[in-house]
Design a protein around this motif. Structure first.
Motif, PDB file in Angstrom:
ATOM      1  N   LEU A 135       0.861  -1.190   0.000  1.00  0.00           N
ATOM      2  CA  LEU A 135       0.000   0.000   0.000  1.00  0.00           C
ATOM      3  C   LEU A 135       0.891   1.232   0.000  1.00  0.00           C
ATOM      4  O   LEU A 135       1.864   1.294   0.767  1.00  0.00           O
ATOM      5  CB  LEU A 135      -0.871  -0.011   1.267  1.00  0.00           C
ATOM      6  CG  LEU A 135      -1.774   1.208   1.496  1.00  0.00           C
ATOM      7  CD1 LEU A 135      -2.877   1.284   0.411  1.00  0.00           C
ATOM      8  CD2 LEU A 135      -2.422   1.125   2.891  1.00  0.00           C
ATOM      9  N   ARG A 136       0.570   2.187  -0.856  1.00  0.00           N
ATOM     10  CA  ARG A 136       1.301   3.457  -0.809  1.00  0.00           C
ATOM     11  C   ARG A 136       0.757   4.308   0.331  1.00  0.00           C
ATOM     12  O   ARG A 136      -0.460   4.459   0.476  1.00  0.00           O
ATOM     13  CB  ARG A 136       1.170   4.213  -2.142  1.00  0.00           C
ATOM     14  CG  ARG A 136       1.862   5.563  -2.089  1.00  0.00           C
ATOM     15  CD  ARG A 136       1.960   6.231  -3.430  1.00  0.00           C
ATOM     16  NE  ARG A 136       2.635   7.524  -3.331  1.00  0.00           N
ATOM     17  CZ  ARG A 136       2.950   8.287  -4.342  1.00  0.00           C
ATOM     18  NH1 ARG A 136       2.651   7.889  -5.577  1.00  0.00           N
ATOM     19  NH2 ARG A 136       3.555   9.442  -4.174  1.00  0.00           N
ATOM     20  N   ILE A 137       1.667   4.860   1.118  1.00  0.00           N
ATOM     21  CA  ILE A 137       1.291   5.711   2.245  1.00  0.00           C
ATOM     22  C   ILE A 137       1.668   7.149   1.901  1.00  0.00           C
ATOM     23  O   ILE A 137       2.750   7.401   1.362  1.00  0.00           O
ATOM     24  CB  ILE A 137       2.082   5.303   3.521  1.00  0.00           C
ATOM     25  CG1 ILE A 137       1.873   3.817   3.857  1.00  0.00           C
ATOM     26  CG2 ILE A 137       1.720   6.203   4.701  1.00  0.00           C
ATOM     27  CD1 ILE A 137       0.524   3.475   4.404  1.00  0.00           C
ATOM     28  N   VAL A 176       4.937  -1.620   2.300  1.00  0.00           N
ATOM     29  CA  VAL A 176       4.399  -0.276   2.069  1.00  0.00           C
ATOM     30  C   VAL A 176       5.378   0.521   1.202  1.00  0.00           C
ATOM     31  O   VAL A 176       6.578   0.224   1.164  1.00  0.00           O
ATOM     32  CB  VAL A 176       4.145   0.518   3.380  1.00  0.00           C
ATOM     33  CG1 VAL A 176       2.920  -0.003   4.107  1.00  0.00           C
ATOM     34  CG2 VAL A 176       5.369   0.497   4.289  1.00  0.00           C
ATOM     35  N   MET A 177       4.829   1.495   0.518  1.00  0.00           N
ATOM     36  CA  MET A 177       5.660   2.357  -0.322  1.00  0.00           C
ATOM     37  C   MET A 177       5.408   3.821   0.068  1.00  0.00           C
ATOM     38  O   MET A 177       4.257   4.226   0.239  1.00  0.00           O
ATOM     39  CB  MET A 177       5.309   2.128  -1.807  1.00  0.00           C
ATOM     40  CG  MET A 177       6.199   2.889  -2.782  1.00  0.00           C
ATOM     41  SD  MET A 177       5.453   4.384  -3.389  1.00  0.00           S
ATOM     42  CE  MET A 177       4.527   3.769  -4.786  1.00  0.00           C
ATOM     43  N   PHE A 178       6.511   4.552   0.237  1.00  0.00           N
ATOM     44  CA  PHE A 178       6.441   5.995   0.458  1.00  0.00           C
ATOM     45  C   PHE A 178       7.159   6.638  -0.729  1.00  0.00           C
ATOM     46  O   PHE A 178       8.309   6.291  -1.001  1.00  0.00           O
ATOM     47  CB  PHE A 178       7.214   6.407   1.723  1.00  0.00           C
ATOM     48  CG  PHE A 178       6.675   5.835   3.001  1.00  0.00           C
ATOM     49  CD1 PHE A 178       5.774   6.558   3.764  1.00  0.00           C
ATOM     50  CD2 PHE A 178       7.086   4.583   3.454  1.00  0.00           C
ATOM     51  CE1 PHE A 178       5.278   6.042   4.961  1.00  0.00           C
ATOM     52  CE2 PHE A 178       6.595   4.065   4.645  1.00  0.00           C
ATOM     53  CZ  PHE A 178       5.698   4.780   5.400  1.00  0.00           C
ATOM     54  N   LEU A 213      11.073   3.159  -0.397  1.00  0.00           N
ATOM     55  CA  LEU A 213      11.186   4.589  -0.078  1.00  0.00           C
ATOM     56  C   LEU A 213      11.001   5.458  -1.320  1.00  0.00           C
ATOM     57  O   LEU A 213      11.279   6.656  -1.305  1.00  0.00           O
ATOM     58  CB  LEU A 213      12.537   4.866   0.593  1.00  0.00           C
ATOM     59  CG  LEU A 213      12.735   4.120   1.923  1.00  0.00           C
ATOM     60  CD1 LEU A 213      14.136   4.376   2.478  1.00  0.00           C
ATOM     61  CD2 LEU A 213      11.692   4.530   2.965  1.00  0.00           C
ATOM     62  N   GLY A 214      10.556   4.837  -2.424  1.00  0.00           N
ATOM     63  CA  GLY A 214      10.216   5.597  -3.624  1.00  0.00           C
ATOM     64  C   GLY A 214      11.434   6.173  -4.327  1.00  0.00           C
ATOM     65  O   GLY A 214      12.580   5.764  -4.098  1.00  0.00           O
ATOM     66  N   GLY A 215      11.166   7.126  -5.205  1.00  0.00           N
ATOM     67  CA  GLY A 215      12.244   7.744  -5.983  1.00  0.00           C
ATOM     68  C   GLY A 215      12.570   9.124  -5.440  1.00  0.00           C
ATOM     69  O   GLY A 215      12.248   9.453  -4.294  1.00  0.00           O
ATOM     70  N   GLY A 216      13.223   9.915  -6.285  1.00  0.00           N
ATOM     71  CA  GLY A 216      13.458  11.314  -5.934  1.00  0.00           C
ATOM     72  C   GLY A 216      14.602  11.566  -4.972  1.00  0.00           C
ATOM     73  O   GLY A 216      14.766  12.684  -4.496  1.00  0.00           O
ATOM     74  N   ILE A 217      15.394  10.521  -4.663  1.00  0.00           N
ATOM     75  CA  ILE A 217      16.551  10.731  -3.779  1.00  0.00           C
ATOM     76  C   ILE A 217      17.778  10.792  -4.694  1.00  0.00           C
ATOM     77  O   ILE A 217      18.109   9.820  -5.363  1.00  0.00           O
ATOM     78  CB  ILE A 217      16.711   9.587  -2.754  1.00  0.00           C
ATOM     79  CG1 ILE A 217      15.368   9.291  -2.080  1.00  0.00           C
ATOM     80  CG2 ILE A 217      17.789   9.948  -1.732  1.00  0.00           C
ATOM     81  CD1 ILE A 217      15.347   7.976  -1.305  1.00  0.00           C
ATOM     82  N   LEU A 246      14.524   1.072  -3.182  1.00  0.00           N
ATOM     83  CA  LEU A 246      14.540   2.436  -3.708  1.00  0.00           C
ATOM     84  C   LEU A 246      13.984   2.359  -5.113  1.00  0.00           C
ATOM     85  O   LEU A 246      14.094   1.318  -5.780  1.00  0.00           O
ATOM     86  CB  LEU A 246      15.970   2.988  -3.738  1.00  0.00           C
ATOM     87  CG  LEU A 246      16.694   2.995  -2.387  1.00  0.00           C
ATOM     88  CD1 LEU A 246      18.177   3.320  -2.574  1.00  0.00           C
ATOM     89  CD2 LEU A 246      16.050   3.999  -1.437  1.00  0.00           C
ATOM     90  N   GLU A 247      13.392   3.449  -5.585  1.00  0.00           N
ATOM     91  CA  GLU A 247      12.789   3.456  -6.923  1.00  0.00           C
ATOM     92  C   GLU A 247      13.413   4.568  -7.759  1.00  0.00           C
ATOM     93  O   GLU A 247      12.736   5.513  -8.173  1.00  0.00           O
ATOM     94  CB  GLU A 247      11.275   3.657  -6.818  1.00  0.00           C
ATOM     95  CG  GLU A 247      10.566   2.622  -5.966  1.00  0.00           C
ATOM     96  CD  GLU A 247       9.049   2.806  -5.926  1.00  0.00           C
ATOM     97  OE1 GLU A 247       8.544   3.762  -6.546  1.00  0.00           O
ATOM     98  OE2 GLU A 247       8.382   2.005  -5.257  1.00  0.00           O
ATOM     99  N   PRO A 248      14.717   4.508  -8.014  1.00  0.00           N
ATOM    100  CA  PRO A 248      15.338   5.623  -8.737  1.00  0.00           C
ATOM    101  C   PRO A 248      14.869   5.722 -10.186  1.00  0.00           C
ATOM    102  O   PRO A 248      14.777   4.721 -10.888  1.00  0.00           O
ATOM    103  CB  PRO A 248      16.839   5.291  -8.687  1.00  0.00           C
ATOM    104  CG  PRO A 248      16.926   3.844  -8.396  1.00  0.00           C
ATOM    105  CD  PRO A 248      15.679   3.462  -7.650  1.00  0.00           C
TER     106      PRO A 248
END
Ligand code: PLP
Length: 383
Positions: A135-137, A176-178, A213-217, A246-248
């Motif tokens: 689930l995306r939080i 979970v995904m943020f 922890l998603g992308g954007g890092i 991570l989702e780069p």
């Protein structure tokens, strides 16, 4: 040996006769610099990286990327399918809103299915029983310079915002995904965001097997404190006993792509304006959306200032204003830098102008034209 230091402008000049402009150029040696860092993060912290296809789907370089990354993540059924067919390894499927048909089709494609809301999770989980579900939080905090791209903006629909509701549905998921960052190159800001997530969602995270922890890092950026980043990720993984992902997207391909264009006209109207054989709206759309200058690698101190504009009818089809080292002429090449992420995935046929080909400069220096576009592609894009 070809290297990431070679000047793309010189390479483009050398290949002039055989490579008609415009074209996107992906340089595998430059891509490799990012991929090596991604691999280091994996080896040092245990965090796996899945490529965000929404940013970059140029599958002709997936043979190289596959060696360094753990799979792909998607924003639609088609992206998930592309990930499965062209990349392989793990296929994280996510969508802001699945249809019934999407979820049916994901069986046999996805290795994890991530839902954007508790209502979609409750409605569709029986269809994908047996697969790891997530689930995306929406943690309500973010790092983004642009409201348009801020997942925590007011009334954001991106992820479950109600903690109690997420907790109540937690027996249906194991991850979970943020995703709450956008080009965040500030390690301290990342670190405090992760602390916030750890504190606020600790009781949920303890029940999970994996956390994305998603992308954007922006951890591939020069001088990013990679060791501290890896330490932070492994502490988090240990504390909650989870596999971190991570989702780069941009991070994986930054500074590895170019848009090579040629000047077709130079006009003067209070400024010298070089018109090139491409356009901002069809070929570098994010520059227009976010109102940023397209990037260009030029030596400092150039004495010849030109506005560089596109050849669509849009009055504001302007790439930016740049100081060139010499006078420009019709026929000169103009090369935009950092044009891999969110460019080819967004290209369109506005004005029917020539679509840039896609060229890959392989590790051995070979220039591989992997896609050419013709009038027939334009025609078949519509009916
Ligand atoms: C859920 C999710 N994951 C990953 C990404 C990739 O982010 P970036 O290209 O900034 O690394 C995005 C971008 O919007 C996203 O929405």
């Amino acid at each position: 040996m070809p290297s990431a230091e070679d000047s793309i402008h010189e390479i483009a000049l050398k290949n002039r006769g055989s490579l008609p402009t415009p074209y996107y150029l992906v340089d595998e040696n430059r891509l490799l610099l990012n991929l090596e860092k991604i691999k280091k993060v994996r080896e040092t912290s245990g965090a796996k990286s899945v490529l965000a296809l929404k940013c970059f789907s140029t599958w002709s370089v997936f043979d190289l990327m596959r060696e360094y990354m753990d799979g792909t993540t998607s924003s639609s059924l088609y992206e998930a399918r592309l990930g499965r067919e062209k990349f392989g390894k793990e296929v994280h499927a996510y969508s802001v809103g699945y249809s019934d048909g999407d979820v049916d089709a994901l069986r046999g494609i996805a290795t994890k299915v991530i839902f954007n809301s508790v209502s979609q999770l409750k409605r569709f989980h029986p269809k994908v029983k047996g697969l790891p579900l997530g689930l995306r939080i929406n943690p309500g905090v973010s790092f983004s310079d642009f409201e348009l791209a801020d997942p925590a903006r007011p009334h954001s629909r991106l992820g479950a915002a109600d903690f109690d509701e997420a907790m109540e549905a937690s027996s249906l998921i194991n991850g979970v995904m943020f995703h709450c960052q956008c080009e965040n190159d500030d390690f301290a800001r990342f670190s405090s965001l992760l602390d916030h997530i750890s504190e606020k969602y600790g009781s949920l995270l303890e029940k999970m097997d994996w956390v994305s922890l998603g992308g954007g890092i922006y951890f591939t950026k020069e001088n990013y404190p990679l060791d501290a980043f890896c330490g932070k990720l492994s502490d988090f993984a240990r504390r909650f006993d989870v596999q971190v992902y991570l989702e780069p997207g941009e991070t994986a391909v930054t500074r590895s792509g170019f848009l090579v264009t040629e000047i077709v006209d130079i006009v003067r109207n209070g400024a010298d304006i070089a018109v090139v054989d491409a356009g901002v709206e069809p070929h570098l759309l994010d520059s227009l959306i976010y109102r940023t200058n397209a990037k260009m690698d030029l030596p400092g101190g150039g004495a010849h200032t030109y506005m560089v504009a596109g050849r669509t009818c849009l009055a504001g089809d302007v790439f930016g204003t740049y100081a060139f080292p010499g006078k420009l002429s019709v026929g000169d090449l103009v090369v935009f830098a950092d044009a891999a992420g969110y460019t080819m995935v967004k290209k369109n046929w506005f004005n029917g102008i020539q679509m840039p080909s896609i060229v890959v400069r392989r590790l051995d220096g070979k220039m591989d034209v992997v896609r050419r576009f013709t009038y027939e592609d334009y025609l078949e894009n519509l009916s």
